[in-house]
Design a protein around this motif. Structure first.
Motif, PDB file in Angstrom:
ATOM      1  N   TYR A  43      -8.402   4.216  -2.144  1.00 14.90           N
ATOM      2  CA  TYR A  43      -8.438   3.140  -2.591  1.00 14.90           C
ATOM      3  C   TYR A  43      -7.348   3.099  -3.908  1.00 14.90           C
ATOM      4  O   TYR A  43      -7.556   4.069  -4.477  1.00 14.90           O
ATOM      5  CB  TYR A  43      -9.621   2.551  -3.084  1.00 14.90           C
ATOM      6  N   LEU A  58     -17.538  -1.674  -3.917  1.00 20.43           N
ATOM      7  CA  LEU A  58     -16.400  -1.074  -3.914  1.00 20.43           C
ATOM      8  C   LEU A  58     -15.748  -0.982  -5.424  1.00 20.43           C
ATOM      9  O   LEU A  58     -15.254   0.103  -5.778  1.00 20.43           O
ATOM     10  CB  LEU A  58     -15.159  -2.017  -3.088  1.00 20.43           C
ATOM     11  N   ARG A  66     -18.538   1.878  -0.157  1.00 24.25           N
ATOM     12  CA  ARG A  66     -18.460   0.366   0.227  1.00 24.25           C
ATOM     13  C   ARG A  66     -19.206  -0.671  -0.176  1.00 24.25           C
ATOM     14  O   ARG A  66     -19.168  -1.649  -0.215  1.00 24.25           O
ATOM     15  CB  ARG A  66     -18.346   0.353   1.605  1.00 24.25           C
ATOM     16  N   ILE A  96      -8.140  -3.935  -5.710  1.00 28.45           N
ATOM     17  CA  ILE A  96      -8.337  -2.623  -5.287  1.00 28.45           C
ATOM     18  C   ILE A  96      -8.189  -2.721  -3.948  1.00 28.45           C
ATOM     19  O   ILE A  96      -8.913  -3.362  -3.015  1.00 28.45           O
ATOM     20  CB  ILE A  96      -9.769  -2.133  -5.654  1.00 28.45           C
ATOM     21  N   ILE A  97      -6.941  -2.040  -3.436  1.00 28.87           N
ATOM     22  CA  ILE A  97      -6.600  -2.198  -2.090  1.00 28.87           C
ATOM     23  C   ILE A  97      -6.909  -0.661  -1.385  1.00 28.87           C
ATOM     24  O   ILE A  97      -6.554   0.339  -2.268  1.00 28.87           O
ATOM     25  CB  ILE A  97      -5.241  -2.577  -1.787  1.00 28.87           C
ATOM     26  N   GLY A  98      -6.759  -0.452  -0.059  1.00 29.64           N
ATOM     27  CA  GLY A  98      -6.809   0.792   0.629  1.00 29.64           C
ATOM     28  C   GLY A  98      -6.779   0.857   2.047  1.00 29.64           C
ATOM     29  O   GLY A  98      -6.696  -0.055   2.737  1.00 29.64           O
ATOM     30  N   SER A  99      -7.234   1.947   2.478  1.00 28.72           N
ATOM     31  CA  SER A  99      -7.247   2.162   3.979  1.00 28.72           C
ATOM     32  C   SER A  99      -8.566   3.336   4.254  1.00 28.72           C
ATOM     33  O   SER A  99      -8.530   4.286   3.337  1.00 28.72           O
ATOM     34  CB  SER A  99      -6.278   2.859   4.514  1.00 28.72           C
ATOM     35  N   LEU A 149       0.851  -1.194   0.197  1.00 35.87           N
ATOM     36  CA  LEU A 149       0.186  -0.111   0.074  1.00 35.87           C
ATOM     37  C   LEU A 149       0.722   1.224  -0.420  1.00 35.87           C
ATOM     38  O   LEU A 149       1.514   1.581   0.957  1.00 35.87           O
ATOM     39  CB  LEU A 149      -1.068  -0.168   1.143  1.00 35.87           C
ATOM     40  N   PHE A 162     -15.338   2.590  -7.476  1.00 36.72           N
ATOM     41  CA  PHE A 162     -14.007   2.944  -7.679  1.00 36.72           C
ATOM     42  C   PHE A 162     -14.090   3.383  -9.155  1.00 36.72           C
ATOM     43  O   PHE A 162     -13.501   4.210  -9.670  1.00 36.72           O
ATOM     44  CB  PHE A 162     -13.008   1.654  -7.486  1.00 36.72           C
TER      45      PHE A 162
END
Length: 438
Positions: A193, A245, A242, A271-274, A51, A249
Motif C-alpha cells: 500500500y 487499513l 485489512r 491509501i492505495i495498493g494491491s 499505482l 498503515f
C-alpha cells in the motif's frame, strides 16, 4: 532482399499503449524513419498511471537523455533519486568517493507529471500519430504472422495494418493474450500500500528504504514537495492489516527505524495498493509482434525498477528493429524477424538475472547468506555502499554485483567488523504485531 508491399501497411509500426514504454518507443522509432501509430485506450491526453513507485532508476537516465526529456524533468522539479537503505546492520548510505564523480542518478517524479510529458513529446515527434481513445480489440493475422490490429475508436471499429505491432499495454497485456504468448508467473508473498504526503521531511532530502526481513517500506521524495510512502509487508499480516487499513498503515510507518514524521505531514491521496501483484515474464517477440515494458516483464514493485525497464526496453527495441521496420529500406519480413530475435536476446540478457533474484526474494524470506554478506558489508564500507548503489540502480547486473573481487572485499570488510554489529531499532514486524524482531 525482397521489398515489402508498403501499400499494404497503414504504418510501419503500430503501438498499443501510450505511457512510458509506448511513447518512448514511438519517439525512438520515428526518429529512425518509421511511420508510427501510437494507440491509447484513454481519451484524456493528461491520463497517467496511479499505482506506481514514481521512480526512474539511474539505468533510465541515458534513455531520458536520448529522448531529450532531462531538461523538462529538471524544470518540472523531478528529484534526483539518491537513497539510503536500512538493514539490521545499520544504514547503507552510498556517497561519492572523495574527489570522485557524482553517483549516477535517475529521477523521482510523479506519473501525473511524467506520463503527459512523454506522451506530448511523442505526439510532437514527426512521424508519430497519437490516436487517443483507441482500444485494441484484436490482432490482424496472416499466415501465422501479426500484420495489424483491430481497434475500437471514437469513430467506430477500425483496422490498422503495420509491419510491426508493439504491445506496450502493461502487465495484463491484451496484445499478449490475443497473440497467445504464454506468461510465466511467480508468486509475490508480499502485499503493498502507498500514499502521497506533503511536508514529510527526510534526512538529507533523499529516498529511504527499510529492509526489515521480510517486511519492507520506502519513502521517495518527488516533485512539488510530495513524498511517496509505501509499505510492503508479508502476506501473513494481510488479514489484520485489512481490518483497519489506515490505522495499520500509520502504525507500520511509525514503527520504522528513524521513522518519517507521518503524523505532522499532510496526506494528499488515498491509501492505495494491491494485495496480489505477482511477477511475470513473457517471451518478448513473436512473428510481427514485440512486447516492451510491463507487457514483457513485470518485476517486484518493491525495487522501483519498472519505469526504468520500460524506457530501456523501448530503446532496445528501437535499436534492434529500426532499419527493418522502415518501408523505405526495402527489408523483408525475414530481416524483421532477425531484428526481433536480436531484441529478444538483449531483453533476456539484460533482465533475466534481475528477475530471477527478484522472484526468489518475493517469497518473503529473510536475507540469504550471500545477501547478508553484501548488505552487511555495504553498511560498513563506503566503497561497498557505492557498489550496492550501482546494482540497485540497475547499472551493473547480478554477475558484476557478485563478482569474485566484490565478494572477497565484502568478506574482508565483515571480518574486520566481526563482533561490532550495531543493534538496530525494532522493526514494525515486532512492534506492530507483538512478535519477535527479525
Amino acid at each position: 532482399m525482397t521489398k515489402p508491399e508498403s501499400a499494404a501497411h497503414d504504418y510501419d509500426v503500430v503501438i498499443s499503449g501510450a505511457s512510458l514504454a509506448g511513447s518512448a518507443a514511438a519517439i525512438l522509432l520515428a526518429r529512425r524513419g518509421a511511420r508510427v501509430a501510437l494507440l491509447e485506450r484513454r481519451s484524456d491526453p493528461e491520463a497517467y498511471k496511479v499505482l506506481c513507485t514514481h521512480s526512474l532508476t539511474a539505468n533510465a537516465y541515458p534513455v531520458l537523455d536520448e529522448l531529450g526529456l532531462v531538461p523538462a524533468l529538471e524544470k518540472a522539479g523531478a528529484v534526483r533519486n539518491h537513497a539510503r537503505w536500512y538493514t539490521r546492520w545499520g544504514w547503507i548510505e552510498p556517497k561519492a568517493a572523495p574527489a570522485g564523480p557524482e553517483l549516477p542518478y535517475g529521477y523521482n517524479v510523479r506519473r501525473s507529471i511524467l506520463d503527459p510529458l512523454i506522451r506530448s513529446h511523442a505526439a510532437e515527434t514527426p512521424g508519430v500519430d497519437l490516436l487517443l481513445g483507441h482500444q485494441v480489440t484484436g490482432l490482424v493475422r496472416e499466415a501465422g504472422r501479426t500484420v495489424g490490429v483491430r481497434a475500437s475508436a471514437p469513430q467506430g471499429e477500425r483496422e490498422i495494418r503495420a509491419r510491426l505491432v508493439v504491445g506496450a499495454d502493461g502487465k495484463d497485456s491484451a496484445l499478449a493474450k490475443f497473440a497467445g504468448v504464454p506468461t510465466r508467473q511467480h508468486e509475490n508473498a508480499r502485499f503493498g500500500y502507498l500514499a502521497q504526503f506533503r511536508n514529510l521531511p527526510l534526512p538529507d532530502g533523499i529516498a529511504h528504504a527499510w529492509f526489515l526481513e521480510p517486511d519492507l517500506a520506502y519513502a521517495f521524495p518527488n516533485d512539488d514537495g510530495v513524498t511517496v510512502l509505501a509499505v510492503l509487508p508479508d502476506k501473513k499480516r494481510l488479514p489484520a492489516f485489512r481490518e483497519d487499513l489506515e490505522g495499520s498503515f500509520l502504525a507500520f510507518v511509525r514503527a520504522l527505524p528513524e521513522a518519517p514524521p507521518i503524523d505532522t505531514a499532510e496526506r494528499i491521496t488515498k491509501i492505495i495498493g494491491s494485495v496480489n501483484y505477482p511477477l511475470h515474464s513473457r517471451k518478448p517477440t513473436a512473428p510481427g509482434l514485440a512486447l516492451i515494458g510491463d507487457a514483457a516483464l513485470t518485476g517486484d514493485p518493491l525495487w522501483g525498477v519498472g519505469c526504468g525497464w520500460a524506457l530501456q526496453s523501448a530503446q532496445w527495441l528501437a535499436e534492434a528493429v529500426g532499419p527493418a521496420v522502415t518501408s523505405a529500406t526495402g527489408q523483408s519480413d525475414g530481416d524483421l524477424d532477425r531484428s526481433l530475435a536480436a531484441y529478444a536476446r538483449t531483453h533476456g540478457r539484460r533482465l533475466r538475472g534481475y528477475q530471477y533474484l527478484a522472484a526468489d526474494f518475493a517469497t518473503a524470506r529473510p536475507f540469504n547468506p550471500m545477501e547478508r554478506l553484501m548488505f552487511s558489508a555495504a553498511a560498513r564500507d563506503a566503497s561497498m555502499a557505492r557498489h550496492m548503489h550501482l546494482f540497485a540502480s540497475r547499472l551493473i547486473g547480478p554477475l558484476q554485483f557478485l563478482n569474485p573481487v566484490a565478494l572477497a572485499k565484502a568478506s574482508a570488510v565483515n571480518i574486520r567488523h566481526r563482533g561490532s554489529n550495531p543493534s538496530p531499532s525494532a522493526s514494525p514486524s515486532a512492534t506492530a504485531t507483538g512478535g519477535p524482531a527479525h
